[in-house]
Design a protein around this motif. Structure first.
Motif, PDB file in Angstrom:
ATOM      1  N   TYR A   1      27.462 -67.038 -64.313  1.00  0.00           N
ATOM      2  CA  TYR A   1      28.486 -67.357 -63.316  1.00  0.00           C
ATOM      3  C   TYR A   1      27.963 -67.108 -61.907  1.00  0.00           C
ATOM      4  O   TYR A   1      28.273 -67.856 -60.976  1.00  0.00           O
ATOM      5  CB  TYR A   1      29.757 -66.552 -63.544  1.00  0.00           C
ATOM      6  CG  TYR A   1      30.470 -66.869 -64.848  1.00  0.00           C
ATOM      7  CD1 TYR A   1      30.388 -68.118 -65.446  1.00  0.00           C
ATOM      8  CD2 TYR A   1      31.227 -65.903 -65.490  1.00  0.00           C
ATOM      9  CE1 TYR A   1      31.043 -68.404 -66.626  1.00  0.00           C
ATOM     10  CE2 TYR A   1      31.893 -66.186 -66.673  1.00  0.00           C
ATOM     11  CZ  TYR A   1      31.796 -67.439 -67.236  1.00  0.00           C
ATOM     12  OH  TYR A   1      32.447 -67.726 -68.398  1.00  0.00           O
ATOM     13  N   ASP A   2      27.168 -66.058 -61.734  1.00  0.00           N
ATOM     14  CA  ASP A   2      26.574 -65.780 -60.418  1.00  0.00           C
ATOM     15  C   ASP A   2      25.588 -66.884 -60.038  1.00  0.00           C
ATOM     16  O   ASP A   2      25.550 -67.321 -58.889  1.00  0.00           O
ATOM     17  CB  ASP A   2      25.871 -64.428 -60.409  1.00  0.00           C
ATOM     18  CG  ASP A   2      26.835 -63.267 -60.574  1.00  0.00           C
ATOM     19  OD1 ASP A   2      28.015 -63.419 -60.185  1.00  0.00           O
ATOM     20  OD2 ASP A   2      26.418 -62.221 -61.080  1.00  0.00           O
ATOM     21  N   ALA A   3      24.806 -67.331 -60.996  1.00  0.00           N
ATOM     22  CA  ALA A   3      23.842 -68.401 -60.729  1.00  0.00           C
ATOM     23  C   ALA A   3      24.567 -69.696 -60.364  1.00  0.00           C
ATOM     24  O   ALA A   3      24.181 -70.398 -59.425  1.00  0.00           O
ATOM     25  CB  ALA A   3      22.942 -68.616 -61.941  1.00  0.00           C
ATOM     26  N   GLU A   4      25.648 -70.003 -61.073  1.00  0.00           N
ATOM     27  CA  GLU A   4      26.416 -71.203 -60.752  1.00  0.00           C
ATOM     28  C   GLU A   4      27.048 -71.083 -59.373  1.00  0.00           C
ATOM     29  O   GLU A   4      27.065 -72.033 -58.597  1.00  0.00           O
ATOM     30  CB  GLU A   4      27.492 -71.466 -61.798  1.00  0.00           C
ATOM     31  CG  GLU A   4      28.246 -72.751 -61.515  1.00  0.00           C
ATOM     32  CD  GLU A   4      29.345 -73.046 -62.512  1.00  0.00           C
ATOM     33  OE1 GLU A   4      30.254 -73.812 -62.133  1.00  0.00           O
ATOM     34  OE2 GLU A   4      29.312 -72.529 -63.643  1.00  0.00           O
ATOM     35  N   SER A   5      27.550 -69.901 -59.062  1.00  0.00           N
ATOM     36  CA  SER A   5      28.128 -69.674 -57.740  1.00  0.00           C
ATOM     37  C   SER A   5      27.105 -69.944 -56.641  1.00  0.00           C
ATOM     38  O   SER A   5      27.406 -70.585 -55.626  1.00  0.00           O
ATOM     39  CB  SER A   5      28.646 -68.235 -57.638  1.00  0.00           C
ATOM     40  OG  SER A   5      29.169 -67.993 -56.360  1.00  0.00           O
ATOM     41  N   PHE A   6      25.872 -69.489 -56.866  1.00  0.00           N
ATOM     42  CA  PHE A   6      24.811 -69.744 -55.898  1.00  0.00           C
ATOM     43  C   PHE A   6      24.590 -71.245 -55.706  1.00  0.00           C
ATOM     44  O   PHE A   6      24.394 -71.715 -54.593  1.00  0.00           O
ATOM     45  CB  PHE A   6      23.512 -69.057 -56.323  1.00  0.00           C
ATOM     46  CG  PHE A   6      22.354 -69.414 -55.443  1.00  0.00           C
ATOM     47  CD1 PHE A   6      22.238 -68.864 -54.175  1.00  0.00           C
ATOM     48  CD2 PHE A   6      21.403 -70.318 -55.864  1.00  0.00           C
ATOM     49  CE1 PHE A   6      21.183 -69.203 -53.343  1.00  0.00           C
ATOM     50  CE2 PHE A   6      20.341 -70.664 -55.049  1.00  0.00           C
ATOM     51  CZ  PHE A   6      20.233 -70.112 -53.780  1.00  0.00           C
ATOM     52  N   THR A   7      24.631 -72.013 -56.802  1.00  0.00           N
ATOM     53  CA  THR A   7      24.415 -73.455 -56.669  1.00  0.00           C
ATOM     54  C   THR A   7      25.519 -74.109 -55.861  1.00  0.00           C
ATOM     55  O   THR A   7      25.268 -75.060 -55.112  1.00  0.00           O
ATOM     56  CB  THR A   7      24.279 -74.163 -58.032  1.00  0.00           C
ATOM     57  OG1 THR A   7      25.483 -74.038 -58.762  1.00  0.00           O
ATOM     58  CG2 THR A   7      23.116 -73.618 -58.820  1.00  0.00           C
ATOM     59  N   TRP A   8      26.765 -73.603 -55.983  1.00  0.00           N
ATOM     60  CA  TRP A   8      27.863 -74.151 -55.171  1.00  0.00           C
ATOM     61  C   TRP A   8      27.655 -73.843 -53.695  1.00  0.00           C
ATOM     62  O   TRP A   8      27.914 -74.684 -52.835  1.00  0.00           O
ATOM     63  CB  TRP A   8      29.214 -73.633 -55.653  1.00  0.00           C
ATOM     64  CG  TRP A   8      29.653 -74.269 -56.925  1.00  0.00           C
ATOM     65  CD1 TRP A   8      29.836 -73.650 -58.128  1.00  0.00           C
ATOM     66  CD2 TRP A   8      29.939 -75.647 -57.142  1.00  0.00           C
ATOM     67  NE1 TRP A   8      30.217 -74.567 -59.072  1.00  0.00           N
ATOM     68  CE2 TRP A   8      30.298 -75.811 -58.499  1.00  0.00           C
ATOM     69  CE3 TRP A   8      29.928 -76.777 -56.328  1.00  0.00           C
ATOM     70  CZ2 TRP A   8      30.637 -77.041 -59.050  1.00  0.00           C
ATOM     71  CZ3 TRP A   8      30.272 -78.015 -56.882  1.00  0.00           C
ATOM     72  CH2 TRP A   8      30.618 -78.135 -58.216  1.00  0.00           C
ATOM     73  N   VAL A   9      27.182 -72.651 -53.382  1.00  0.00           N
ATOM     74  CA  VAL A   9      26.901 -72.301 -51.981  1.00  0.00           C
ATOM     75  C   VAL A   9      25.782 -73.189 -51.450  1.00  0.00           C
ATOM     76  O   VAL A   9      25.882 -73.739 -50.341  1.00  0.00           O
ATOM     77  CB  VAL A   9      26.533 -70.807 -51.840  1.00  0.00           C
ATOM     78  CG1 VAL A   9      26.044 -70.496 -50.436  1.00  0.00           C
ATOM     79  CG2 VAL A   9      27.731 -69.928 -52.189  1.00  0.00           C
ATOM     80  N   LEU A  10      24.735 -73.358 -52.221  1.00  0.00           N
ATOM     81  CA  LEU A  10      23.612 -74.191 -51.796  1.00  0.00           C
ATOM     82  C   LEU A  10      24.049 -75.643 -51.579  1.00  0.00           C
ATOM     83  O   LEU A  10      23.710 -76.261 -50.562  1.00  0.00           O
ATOM     84  CB  LEU A  10      22.490 -74.125 -52.830  1.00  0.00           C
ATOM     85  CG  LEU A  10      21.218 -74.880 -52.491  1.00  0.00           C
ATOM     86  CD1 LEU A  10      20.576 -74.321 -51.225  1.00  0.00           C
ATOM     87  CD2 LEU A  10      20.246 -74.794 -53.657  1.00  0.00           C
ATOM     88  N   ALA A  11      24.808 -76.183 -52.516  1.00  0.00           N
ATOM     89  CA  ALA A  11      25.309 -77.559 -52.364  1.00  0.00           C
ATOM     90  C   ALA A  11      26.178 -77.674 -51.125  1.00  0.00           C
ATOM     91  O   ALA A  11      26.080 -78.646 -50.360  1.00  0.00           O
ATOM     92  CB  ALA A  11      26.094 -77.975 -53.609  1.00  0.00           C
ATOM     93  N   TRP A  12      27.040 -76.685 -50.902  1.00  0.00           N
ATOM     94  CA  TRP A  12      27.927 -76.692 -49.736  1.00  0.00           C
ATOM     95  C   TRP A  12      27.119 -76.765 -48.439  1.00  0.00           C
ATOM     96  O   TRP A  12      27.370 -77.607 -47.580  1.00  0.00           O
ATOM     97  CB  TRP A  12      28.783 -75.430 -49.757  1.00  0.00           C
ATOM     98  CG  TRP A  12      29.738 -75.328 -48.616  1.00  0.00           C
ATOM     99  CD1 TRP A  12      29.510 -74.790 -47.386  1.00  0.00           C
ATOM    100  CD2 TRP A  12      31.079 -75.792 -48.598  1.00  0.00           C
ATOM    101  NE1 TRP A  12      30.625 -74.879 -46.610  1.00  0.00           N
ATOM    102  CE2 TRP A  12      31.610 -75.488 -47.328  1.00  0.00           C
ATOM    103  CE3 TRP A  12      31.894 -76.427 -49.533  1.00  0.00           C
ATOM    104  CZ2 TRP A  12      32.909 -75.810 -46.975  1.00  0.00           C
ATOM    105  CZ3 TRP A  12      33.191 -76.729 -49.172  1.00  0.00           C
ATOM    106  CH2 TRP A  12      33.680 -76.428 -47.911  1.00  0.00           C
ATOM    107  N   VAL A  13      26.134 -75.906 -48.314  1.00  0.00           N
ATOM    108  CA  VAL A  13      25.322 -75.870 -47.088  1.00  0.00           C
ATOM    109  C   VAL A  13      24.572 -77.186 -46.905  1.00  0.00           C
ATOM    110  O   VAL A  13      24.564 -77.758 -45.814  1.00  0.00           O
ATOM    111  CB  VAL A  13      24.351 -74.671 -47.109  1.00  0.00           C
ATOM    112  CG1 VAL A  13      23.344 -74.762 -45.968  1.00  0.00           C
ATOM    113  CG2 VAL A  13      25.126 -73.364 -47.020  1.00  0.00           C
TER     114      VAL A  13
END
Length: 92
Positions: free
Chosen positions: A31-43
């Motif tokens: 879940y932490d790894a997926e959360s990171f991907t959402w932040v990266l996609a957002w930026v």
């Protein structure tokens, strides 16, 4: 292991579910790894040259409740991702 923290637009898709909100879903590192991907996609999709661009494809994640946001994320992964492109400043 059952505590939920974080902003809904960046949470893993499984966390804004009724079961997770009731504390019935154990938190795993994925879940932490997926959360990171959402932040990266957002930026990568929201900013151009360090400034927020006028085209903000994930902006709708901020305007809905947690369950609807999870639905929109699922749609993004399965349908919209193939049409998204990073801004020119992030493409390099």
């Amino acid at each position: 292991g059952l505590e939920r923290t974080g902003a809904v637009p960046f949470m893993a898709v499984n966390l804004p579910s009724p079961e997770a909100m009731a504390g019935k879903v154990e938190h795993v590192y994925a879940y932490d790894a997926e959360s990171f991907t959402w932040v990266l996609a957002w930026v990568c999709l929201q900013y151009e040259g360090g400034v927020r661009s006028k085209n903000r494809p994930l902006e709708e994640f901020l305007k809905v409740d947690a369950l609807r946001c999870a639905e929109q994320k699922t749609h993004f992964w399965s349908v919209r991702l193939s049409t998204m492109r990073p801004s020119a400043s992030h493409k390099v």
